[in-house]
Structure formats: structure tokens, C-alpha cells
Design an enzyme around this catalytic site. Structure first.
Site, PDB file in Angstrom:
ATOM      1  N   LYS A  57       7.040 -40.691 -73.727  1.00 51.13           N
ATOM      2  CA  LYS A  57       6.799 -42.129 -73.710  1.00 51.13           C
ATOM      3  C   LYS A  57       6.460 -42.594 -72.281  1.00 51.13           C
ATOM      4  CE  LYS A  57       9.122 -46.460 -74.765  1.00 51.13           C
ATOM      5  NZ  LYS A  57      10.265 -47.122 -75.374  1.00 51.13           N
ATOM      6  N   GLU A  87      11.926 -33.049 -67.007  1.00 48.51           N
ATOM      7  CA  GLU A  87      11.855 -31.808 -67.797  1.00 48.51           C
ATOM      8  C   GLU A  87      10.456 -31.636 -68.401  1.00 48.51           C
ATOM      9  OE1 GLU A  87      14.110 -34.152 -67.980  1.00 48.51           O
ATOM     10  OE2 GLU A  87      16.139 -33.341 -68.279  1.00 48.51           O
ATOM     11  N   ARG A 130      14.006 -42.576 -79.506  1.00 49.30           N
ATOM     12  CA  ARG A 130      14.696 -41.949 -80.648  1.00 49.30           C
ATOM     13  C   ARG A 130      14.265 -42.546 -81.991  1.00 49.30           C
ATOM     14  NH1 ARG A 130      17.834 -44.584 -77.076  1.00 49.30           N
ATOM     15  NH2 ARG A 130      18.995 -46.424 -77.727  1.00 49.30           N
ATOM     16  N   HIS A 162      31.655 -21.599 -94.094  1.00 51.68           N
ATOM     17  CA  HIS A 162      32.243 -20.351 -93.598  1.00 51.68           C
ATOM     18  C   HIS A 162      32.521 -20.430 -92.108  1.00 51.68           C
ATOM     19  CE1 HIS A 162      31.751 -18.236 -97.399  1.00 51.68           C
ATOM     20  NE2 HIS A 162      30.721 -19.053 -97.548  1.00 51.68           N
TER      21      HIS A 162
HETATM   22  O1  F6P Z   1      17.302 -39.159 -72.431  1.00 53.83           O
HETATM   23  C1  F6P Z   1      16.731 -40.384 -72.196  1.00 53.83           C
HETATM   24  C2  F6P Z   1      15.383 -40.549 -72.793  1.00 53.83           C
HETATM   25  O2  F6P Z   1      14.824 -41.666 -72.213  1.00 53.83           O
HETATM   26  C3  F6P Z   1      15.386 -40.658 -74.309  1.00 53.83           C
HETATM   27  O3  F6P Z   1      15.734 -41.902 -74.761  1.00 53.83           O
HETATM   28  C4  F6P Z   1      13.983 -40.268 -74.623  1.00 53.83           C
HETATM   29  O4  F6P Z   1      13.817 -39.979 -75.972  1.00 53.83           O
HETATM   30  C5  F6P Z   1      13.825 -39.074 -73.719  1.00 53.83           C
HETATM   31  O5  F6P Z   1      14.512 -39.441 -72.532  1.00 53.83           O
HETATM   32  C6  F6P Z   1      12.425 -38.687 -73.392  1.00 53.83           C
HETATM   33  O6  F6P Z   1      11.714 -39.692 -72.740  1.00 53.83           O
HETATM   34  P1  F6P Z   1      10.149 -39.661 -72.636  1.00 53.83           P
HETATM   35  O7  F6P Z   1       9.567 -39.683 -73.994  1.00 53.83           O
HETATM   36  O8  F6P Z   1       9.786 -40.858 -71.834  1.00 53.83           O
HETATM   37  O9  F6P Z   1       9.765 -38.380 -71.922  1.00 53.83           O
END
Ligand code: F6P
Length: 584
Positions: A252, A258, A314, A430
Site C-alpha cells: 500500500k 521488508e 488488512r 491431535h
Molecule cells: O504491519 C503494519 C502494516 O502497515 C499492515 O497494516 C500492513 O498490512 C502491512 O504493514 C504492509 O503494509 P504495506 O502494504 O504498506 O507494505
């Protein structure tokens, strides 16, 4: 105190009414473009803290009586209970008879929903009001599945045509990839799709891909890289040919550490084989709200699929974030999934609370969380394709309702969101079911099952469903010491073999796991979260709690990479750990 600004205004149309789509659009238009509705001095706008509400206080008095009741007796006393305490709507059969409730409990919980202004809050969401108050954003994932021809306005702009324009662009692109018309840089068709994203930009896509794998195009492979641990990328790509691989960079913000780290590694990986930056345009597409950052990364914005700040991460699996899903299952199935979401949205918006699935589910959750002090909820799908559903729900529920202050910043004096966890059913049996049956904790369970199997094989499905029904029965009814001794069990073993029972569960039954069914199921939980967040008076749509760790990590990366030579200003434990990690 919660201000009028924070609590939404009351719609002039009742939620339970039967407005036509046109009337609804008009109502939204009036509210958006017309005069700003004035807050009514009604109970829904009240500033009464949750624990001071009459229904809450009545529930506090009611709880000690119900705590003493056993489901075994409730069922024995009322043979109609298993029929009465069910709701069937939009193709979902919801059995809530195995809950530790009486008719009075339900009445009081429904009263709590009314006193909490749930109706006007639902209206406010659908009208596009900025109910995410800390980020000043509308919360309109429901617009992502609003049919063409309806209107929802945000800041005076009808967003539904924009939603459909993106869906069309996604469909066009997906069809090209699926048919082989979209070629890689060297002219080979795409065989592998890798979604790079994290959180909502990963969990929704991976869950939906797994859930709907039955409907997926099998000559394409799908991979999901989320973890910044290089192993995730290395393992996902080790057997793939870069010339046949398409990366979807889903973020987004397009700034998430990451995702951007993995995206840059992916670009290097592609260029290692193809050596020409022109290859990027054939092997990378972006899904984002941030065109500037997408361009900076080197992806042409013609290969970008947009969405909007009124879609929370989310809540985004049915936006362009679902591009990998659409490539896997095709546009038609994707639209069927959207239809499922929309059916549940309409049910949530219009059904009376006593027959409203997300409302009932949400209220039952409140009952255990706030009165029985249950800490967790187990989600137990008896459907292998839903293996990632509990993980998906963890972000949906816990990032949404893991909050410690109300909308106006006041510290809550009650529990908010519970911990969600789970595994596909029989595997869990289990493993951890022992603790649910005979441990010391109360763990309400959601059993999710489907009448028809997608892979009918001998007796498998009957055995699967029998297990689901048996577990719910065993949890509720248990086995008394008398029943245990009547079986001739040694006296010394009787306490070990006694099942106390009285463990509550819902059973959520659908006909078959289809794209439409998945849409309904996800929307059911989305609106359950909404119901609970409204009652707890919290902002279910922000996530400030993730920020501190993110900014500290950035600082520590610099320290690690510089060999931690300077003075470290963390606590002594963190300082030591940083130093240990710089010793090679
Ligand atoms: O962990 C925080 C967060 O902002 C989440 O709400 C979101 O889904 C995720 O990081 C990934 O964010 P982006 O889509 O901006 O990479």
C-alpha cells in the site's frame, strides 16, 4: 468522553430499512455532497463510557447466574435449543446454541449493541465517513465489492467507477498472463507468479490463493515472499527461471522495509539473468497507493494497479492486492468472490441485529472476552484449503482490535481484542485440543465446515465432518464422572477421563468452498471485528502499535552495519545483543 466528531452522525435512513440501491446512493450523495448532517443528541451519539451503559451493567449482574449453568442441562431442558439458536442467512448456517447463554443473555447483548450505537456506526462506515479518526480516513473496504452502477462518495467523488476501472485493468492483465499473451522480456510466457508483500499485502493473497487453489490455473505456480529473512526469497526462487517469472510488488505504502528489501533483491535476481533494465517492465508490476514510490523503484505506472487510502491493509484482499488471486482463479471467479463479500455486506447493513450474523458473532465474542475473561478464540476450519485462514484472521482481528485506548484517547478499563489462533480441525485434534477439553482455560471455538467436499474421496468427507460435529458436542456436553465409572473405569483414572464440558463453540456451516463462499466468510469476520470495535469504542482501523519497532529496527540496522562502534543508547540488554550480532 467521546466527542460528537468521533462518534458518527445518525443516518436519516434506518439500517434495518429496505432502501433500494438508488435510494442508498442518493442518501450517501446527500450526506456527502449535500448539507453536512448535524449530530443528533441521541443515545447513539452518547458519550457514555462502555461500562456505564445500562446493558453492560445488566450483563454484569446476569453473568454470575449464567456462569453456573451447564450446556448439558441447557440442552436437556430445551429440546428446541439446537434449532432455535441458529440463523441461516446468505448461505451460511450459524449455530450458536452451544454457547453459554440464555435467551436473556442474547437480549442483553443485543441491547448493548443498540446502546453502543452500532446501527449508526454501520451507516457511517457505508456512507464513507472518516471513522478511522486517528488517520482521518474513511473505511470503505465495502466499496471494493459494491456493484457497478451504485455510488459511494468520498470527499465529493464517486469512488465506485474507480474501483471498477481498476478491476477491469486487473482482469485485462490477468487474462493476458493466464493465456500466455503476456510474455517475459525474452519472449517466454509467464509460468511463475511471485507476490512480494507483507501483512495485509501478503496474508490475504496467500490465504485466498490456498483457499481457492481448487479453482486455480494449474500450469502457473504461485509463491508468496513476505519475510525479510533472505531464506524466504531464496527458497521461493531457487527452482524458477527468471525469464518465466512475474513479480507482483504489493505494498500500500511502497515503503515497507521488508517488502522493498525483497523487491530490490527480486530486481537484482531478474537483472542477473536478463541484464537489461528494460526487462523490469515485463517482469514487475506494482500494487500500491503510492505512484511516486512505484516510479522511483523503476516500475512504469502503466503496470501499476492502484487502490486508495480508504482501504486498510488488512481489509485489502479484494482490492488490487488480490491481483495474484485473480491471476490464479481468473476474473470470473474473482467477481464471484466479490459478490460473496457484497452479499455479506448487505446482510450486515440491513438485517435486524437478532438475525445478523456478524453482529451475533461479535456480541458472543464480547460475552466471553469481557465477562468470562476468556483470553483467546480458536478458529478451527474443517477444510484443508482454509489452512491459512487462522493466520489471515490474526492480522484482521488483532491488528484491528488490539487497542488500549478509546477513540478519544482514554485508557480503557475493560479488555479489548482477544488472541485469535487455530489450525485446520483434525490436525488440531491431535495437538492442542487436549487443552481445550481438559485444560484450565476457557477457549471459545469457531468450527467452520462445508457440507460438500471439493475432492470427494471415499469416506474422507464424512469422517472429516463427523470429527467436527463430535468435537463440538464433546466440548459442550462432556462426560460426567458417573458416565466414566459406568464404563468400568478404574476409580483412580476416573478424574483423568472425566470431561467437564461446558466449552462453548459456534458452528459455521456452508455448502461448499467456492470463491463466493470465501467472500462471505471473510466479510463475516470483517464485520464481526467492526461490531466488537464499536462496542469497545476503539479505532479498529489504525495500527500505531507497529511503528515503534519499525523505527527502532531502522536505527539498529545502521548500528549493526557500522559494526556497533559508536556509543549505543539502548537498554543494556539490547546494547549487548547488538554487539554480539556484530561479532563475525
Ligand atoms: O504491519 C503494519 C502494516 O502497515 C499492515 O497494516 C500492513 O498490512 C502491512 O504493514 C504492509 O503494509 P504495506 O502494504 O504498506 O507494505
Amino acid at each position: 468522553a467521546v466527542s460528537h466528531e468521533i462518534f458518527s452522525t445518525v443516518s436519516s435512513h434506518s439500517v434495518g430499512g429496505t432502501m433500494t440501491a438508488k435510494e442508498r446512493s442518493l442518501a450517501r450523495w446527500e450526506n456527502e455532497g449535500g448539507e453536512i448532517p448535524q449530530p443528533k443528541p441521541s443515545r447513539e451519539n452518547s458519550i457514555v463510557p462502555l461500562t456505564k451503559l445500562a446493558a453492560w451493567q445488566a450483563l454484569e449482574k446476569h453473568y454470575p447466574k449464567v456462569r453456573e449453568l451447564h450446556l448439558r442441562k441447557l440442552f436437556a431442558d430445551d429440546p428446541t435449543r439446537g434449532n432455535r439458536m441458529t440463523v441461516e442467512a446468505v448461505g451460511i448456517y450459524f449455530d450458536y446454541s452451544k454457547h453459554r447463554i440464555t435467551d436473556e443473555t442474547i437480549e442483553l447483548l443485543l441491547q448493548l449493541a443498540e446502546e453502543s450505537g452500532l446501527g449508526s456506526r454501520i451507516d457511517a462506515m457505508f456512507r464513507g465517513e472518516k471513522i478511522n479518526v486517528t488517520e482521518k480516513r474513511a473505511v470503505l473496504h465495502v466499496a471494493l465489492r459494491t456493484p457497478k452502477g451504485e455510488s459511494i462518495f468520498v470527499d465529493g467523488v464517486d469512488i465506485v467507477p474507480e474501483v471498477h476501472a481498476v478491476l477491469n485493468k486487473m482482469a485485462d492483465f490477468s487474462t493476458k498472463v493466464r493465456s500466455g499473451a503476456w510474455k517475459g522480456y525474452t519472449g517466454k510466457p509467464i509460468r511463475n507468479v511471485i507476490n512480494i508483500g507483507i501483512g495485509g499485502s501478503d496474508l490475504g493473497p496467500v490465504m485466498a490463493y490456498e483457499a481457492l487453489r481448487h479453482y486455480s490455473q494449474r500450469d502457473l505456480t504461485f509463491h508468496f515472499v513476505s519475510n525479510v529473512d533472505g531464506t524466504d526469497f531464496a527458497e521461493a526462487t531457487r527452482d524458477l527461471d527468471a525469464e518465466e517469472t512475474l513479480f507482483i510488488i504489493a505494498s500500500k505504502t511502497f515503503t515497507t522495509l521488508e517488502t522493498m528489501t525483497n523487491a530490490h533483491t527480486a530486481r537484482d535476481w531478474v537483472l542477473k539473468t536478463m541484464k537489461d533494465p528494460a526487462a523490469i517492465a515485463r517482469h514487475f508490476v506494482a500494487v500500491s497507493t503510492n505512484a511516486g514510490e512505484v516510479t522511483k523503484f523503476g516500475i512504469d505506472t502503466t503496470n501499476m494497479f492502484g487502490f486508495w487510502d480508504w482501504v486498510g491493509g488488512r481489509y485489502s484482499m479484494d482490492s488490487a492486492i488480490g491481483l495474484s488471486t485473480m491471476i490464479a482463479i481468473g476474473p470470473e471467479h474473482f467477481h464471484a468472490m466479490l459478490d460473496g463479500f457484497h452479499q455479506m455486506d448487505e446482510h450486515f447493513r440491513t438485517a435486524p441485529f437478532e438475525r445478523n450474523l456478524p453482529v451475533l458473532m461479535g456480541l458472543l465474542g464480547i460475552w466471553y472476552n469481557n465477562f468470562f475473561a476468556a483470553q483467546t478464540v480458536a478458529v478451527l476450519p474443517y477444510e484443508q484449503y482454509l489452512k491459512r485462514f487462522p493466520a489471515y484472521l490474526q492480522q484482521l482481528t488483532m491488528e484491528s482490535n488490539g487497542k488500549h485506548v478509546t477513540l478519544d484517547g482514554t485508557e480503557v478499563d475493560y479488555q479489548t481484542g482477544p488472541i485469535y489462533w487455530g489450525e485446520p480441525g483434525t490436525n488440531g485434534q491431535h495437538s492442542f485440543y487436549q487443552l481445550i477439553h481438559q485444560g484450565t482455560k476457557l477457549i471459545p471455538c469457531d468450527f467452520i465446515g462445508f457440507v460438500q467436499p471439493l475432492n470427494p474421496l471415499g469416506h474422507h468427507h464424512d469422517i472429516l465432518l463427523a470429527n467436527m460435529l463430535a468435537q463440538a458436542e464433546a466440548l459442550a456436553i462432556g462426560k460426567t464422572p458417573q458416565e466414566v465409572s459406568a464404563e468400568g473405569t478404574l476409580e483412580s483414572l476416573a478424574p483423568h477421563q472425566t470431561f467437564e464440558g461446558n466449552h462453548p463453540s459456534s458452528t459455521i456451516l456452508l455448502e461448499r468452498l467456492t470463491p463466493m463462499a470465501l467472500g462471505k466468510l471473510v466479510a463475516l469476520y470483517e464485520h464481526c471485528v467492526f461490531t466488537q470495535g464499536t462496542i469497545w469504542q476503539i479505532d479498529s482501523f489504525d495500527q500505531w502499535g507497529v511503528e515503534l519497532g519499525k523505527s527502532l529496527a531502522k536505527q539498529i540496522v545502521t548500528e549493526l552495519e557500522s559494526g556497533a562502534t559508536g556509543q549505543l543508547k539502548h537498554d543494556s540488554s539490547t546494547n549487548m545483543l547488538i554487539r554480539r550480532n556484530t561479532i563475525v
